[in-house]
Design a protein around this motif. Structure first.
Motif, short mmCIF file in Angstrom:
data_model
loop_
_atom_site.label_atom_id
_atom_site.label_comp_id
_atom_site.label_asym_id
_atom_site.label_seq_id
_atom_site.Cartn_x
_atom_site.Cartn_y
_atom_site.Cartn_z
N HIS A 5 0.92 -1.34 -0.03
CA HIS A 5 0.07 -0.04 -0.09
C HIS A 5 0.91 1.28 -0.09
O HIS A 5 2.09 1.10 0.40
CB HIS A 5 -1.07 -0.08 1.22
CG HIS A 5 -0.27 -0.36 2.70
ND1 HIS A 5 0.11 -1.69 2.89
CD2 HIS A 5 0.12 0.28 3.52
CE1 HIS A 5 0.57 -1.72 3.95
NE2 HIS A 5 0.68 -0.26 4.33
N CYS A 44 4.45 2.86 2.48
CA CYS A 44 4.70 2.03 3.37
C CYS A 44 5.62 0.64 3.02
O CYS A 44 5.00 0.20 1.84
CB CYS A 44 3.67 1.55 4.16
SG CYS A 44 3.80 0.40 5.66
N VAL A 71 5.70 -2.14 4.86
CA VAL A 71 5.36 -3.52 5.33
C VAL A 71 4.17 -4.08 4.83
O VAL A 71 3.48 -3.25 4.01
CB VAL A 71 4.83 -2.95 6.98
CG1 VAL A 71 4.23 -4.25 7.46
CG2 VAL A 71 6.14 -2.43 7.71
N CYS A 73 -2.44 -3.04 8.03
CA CYS A 73 -1.17 -2.98 8.33
C CYS A 73 -0.57 -2.94 9.61
O CYS A 73 -0.89 -1.97 10.49
CB CYS A 73 -0.33 -1.88 7.60
SG CYS A 73 1.59 -1.67 7.70
N GLY A 130 4.24 -1.35 11.10
CA GLY A 130 3.47 -0.81 10.09
C GLY A 130 2.77 0.56 10.34
O GLY A 130 2.61 0.95 11.50
N CYS A 131 2.19 1.07 9.23
CA CYS A 131 1.32 2.25 9.36
C CYS A 131 0.00 2.25 9.73
O CYS A 131 -0.38 3.37 9.97
CB CYS A 131 1.63 2.90 8.00
SG CYS A 131 0.67 1.94 6.73
N TYR A 188 -2.39 1.15 8.23
CA TYR A 188 -3.40 1.57 7.23
C TYR A 188 -4.56 0.26 7.07
O TYR A 188 -3.98 -0.99 7.37
CB TYR A 188 -2.62 1.29 5.62
CG TYR A 188 -3.36 1.80 4.53
CD1 TYR A 188 -3.23 2.98 4.06
CD2 TYR A 188 -4.12 0.53 3.98
CE1 TYR A 188 -4.08 3.36 2.86
CE2 TYR A 188 -4.85 0.95 2.79
CZ TYR A 188 -4.97 2.34 2.20
OH TYR A 188 -5.33 2.30 1.04
ZN LIG Z 1 1.62 0.19 6.07
#
Ligand SMILES: [Zn+2]
Length: 101
Positions: free
Chosen positions: A42, A45, A47, A60, A64-65, A67
């Protein structure tokens, strides 16, 4: 989905990509031995987001972010079949229990 496993996340409108390792090592959830994972790339990012096929969703996780988006679980499974990868879901053993032989 668009060619190359790209698709548009209907939540954010962002272009995402379903990633299935070409060597057949991918699993929907990462295994304890570090084998490959199937996930969603995505924007912004590095991850790979986890896919919950039963929820038609991906997320995520930390680090990770965070998302989250929507993906058709049925299409994920179809894509896995098309790429001739056996569906393999690995559940890590609990502490104190032996893993699979
Ligand atoms: Zn992410």
């Amino acid at each position: 989905m668009l060619p190359g496993h790209h698709f548009i996340d209907p939540v954010s409108g962002a272009a995402c990509e379903l990633v299935i390792p070409a060597d057949g090592s991918g699993a929907l959830y990462p295994s304890a031995d570090g084998a490959g994972k199937i996930g969603v790339r995505h924007p912004g990012c590095q991850v790979l987001a986890d896919i919950a096929v039963e929820l038609d969703a991906f997320y995520c996780p930390p680090p990770g972010c965070g998302y989250s988006g929507r993906i058709s679980g049925v299409q994920v499974l179809d894509m896995m079949r098309e790429t001739r990868i056996a569906i393999r879901v690995t559940i890590p053993p609990r502490a104190g229990q032996a893993g699979p032989a």
